[in-house]
Write a protein that holds these residues in place. Structure first.
Motif: not given
Length: 476
Positions: A1-9
């Motif tokens: 299972m992939t883990v993704s980070v969404v970096l909000f700016t």
């Protein structure tokens, strides 16, 4: 299972959010992350009003994500270090973020790319999240960017629209990741008392109100200072609690001249972004030098201080500056008048005005702020760089009954008729009844000084009954 980070700016929303959509496509867990970067403060971007609005945005985003089964992870520190730390802690495979176009954003992206490659993690940068058409997507023949707005706008409008993305239905966040508390606006000092609240829900509420009540009359009323008939969406566009693409998409569905005029003004945001992306030095240097030798010294400093305080002796200028101090926002016609007065009548460097605006504006955006100031100062993209706006004529035209002045300059509330824009014409006894300063300079004297500084003949100086809309009006 992939883990993704969404970096909000500067994209603090879930609606129409390409990085979030891409991260969810893998079907794995997602870490919504925001990093409170001290480099932002060191660069002078962390003004109290924007910090307060940001706090509202982060709390609202966290609440929305919790409603989807997730949460927002907030960290403090250098972005590259904190993102790398979260990647290791979550064993993430990829990081998604929106593209930025300032020198600061590009340096941040380059640092992240290098660090994440060392971690074996891929960085995906998504274009067109903060605007409608990304810088570089449309260019004139033989040049890397458009320097004139009208041809840019024609190409911009011809671009096929993208249907806004819907918000995700659910979200799974890895357990065990530490998150910080976000300070509330009440805990911050120096915040304007009339600052509007932030957050995606507030932005969508304002957008619905604007589209249902005012957009149809925008073409006729956008310059009405007292009527306050602009959208007030600028802060939400700056922080990305609203998608500029969705704003244009929804406004387009209404049609009509009001919507068309509004969309044209939204286009100025993209125009300025593509100028700054091509010429990042324009945030600090003249885009087109006029060989100005701006006033310096104690007298100029005193004039600048009076301008900041709204004590210039010109009521419409002072009203605009006091609105800025109270709300952290200013009507765009007021911005145009106040900026012209500082740069053309007082002949003070546009960078001083831009710096003061950035210290207070909740929508303080580097591209829009700096390039709008240059447009007014005549060092930017304006095709009539020597226009000088007469604050008396501007007041009569855009605040004909003096309601805007009376709202923000209460010491003149008892004045009526023409005197509201020219209180110095009162007789001695009448004048003594109002605690209001004399003008810093007579307008003919200021005009003559500006003409001499730029070595202009009188026909080259344009005054001020111009009906041309100031750039970016739709966002304010």
């Amino acid at each position: 299972m992939t883990v993704s980070v969404v970096l909000f700016t500067s994209d603090l929303r879930v609606q129409d959010h390409p990085p979030m959509r891409a991260a969810l496509e893998g079907g794995g867990e997602v870490v919504p992350l925001f990093v409170r970067d001290p480099a932002v403060e060191r660069a002078g971007f962390a003004a109290p009003n924007r910090l307060a609005f940001l706090a509202d945005c982060l709390r609202d985003l966290d609440q929305t994500l919790r409603g989807l089964g997730g949460r927002l992870v907030v960290r403090s520190g250098e972005v590259v270090e904190e993102v790398s730390r979260v990647v290791r802690q979550a064993d993430a495979d990829e990081v998604h973020m929106a593209a930025g176009y300032t020198a600061f954003a590009r340096a941040r992206e380059a640092g992240l790319r290098r660090a994440l490659e060392a971690e074996g993690c891929r960085l995906y940068v998504h274009e067109g999240v903060g605007g409608v058409v990304p810088p570089g997507d449309i260019t004139p023949q033989g040049s890397g960017h458009f320097a004139v707005f009208t041809p840019y706008y024609k190409r911009w409008r011809a671009e096929p629209p993208r249907t806004p993305l819907s918000a995700p239905q659910k979200l799974r966040v890895p357990t065990g990741l530490r998150s910080e508390e976000v300070p509330g606006a009440a805990e911050l000092s120096g915040v304007s008392p009339g600052l509007a609240p932030g957050g995606e829900r507030e932005g969508r509420k304002q957008l619905r109100y604007w589209l249902s009540h005012h957009v149809e009359s925008y073409e006729e009323r956008h310059d009405d200072l007292a009527g306050d008939a602009t959208s007030r969406l600028s802060a939400h566009l700056h922080f990305g609690t609203l998608s500029a693409r969705e704003v244009v998409f929804r406004a387009s569905r209404g049609g009509g001249p009001g919507a068309a005029a509004f969309i044209r003004q939204v286009c100025w945001r993209d125009f300025h972004q593509q100028v700054l992306a091509a010429r990042p030095e324009a945030a600090r240097q003249d885009y087109r030098s006029r060989d100005d030798h701006w006033r310096r010294g104690p007298e100029a400093e005193a004039d600048l201080a009076a301008w900041r305080e709204g004590r210039t002796g010109y009521p419409v200028v002072d009203a605009a500056m006091r609105q800025l101090a109270h709300e952290g926002w200013m009507h765009n016609r007021g911005r145009l008048i106040a900026a012209s007065f500082l740069t053309k009548t007082l002949y003070v460097d546009w960078r001083e005005g831009a710096r003061h605006f950035l210290s207070l504006l909740v929508d303080g955006d580097v591209a829009n702020n700096q390039l709008n100031w240059q447009w007014v100062a005549g060092t930017g993209t304006d095709s009539r760089p020597n226009r000088v706006l007469n604050p008396v004529l501007q007041g009569r035209r855009y605040d004909p009954h003096g309601a805007y002045v009376r709202r923000w300059v209460p010491e003149l509330a008892g004045l009526g008729g023409a005197a509201i824009h020219e209180p110095w014409r009162l007789t001695g006894a009448e004048r003594a009844a109002y605690d209001y300063p004399d003008p810093l300079i007579a307008l003919p004297e200021g005009l003559a000084r500006f003409r001499d500084a730029r070595r202009l003949l009188p026909p080259d100086v344009f005054d001020a009954e111009s009906t041309r809309v100031a750039p970016g009006d739709a966002a304010r």
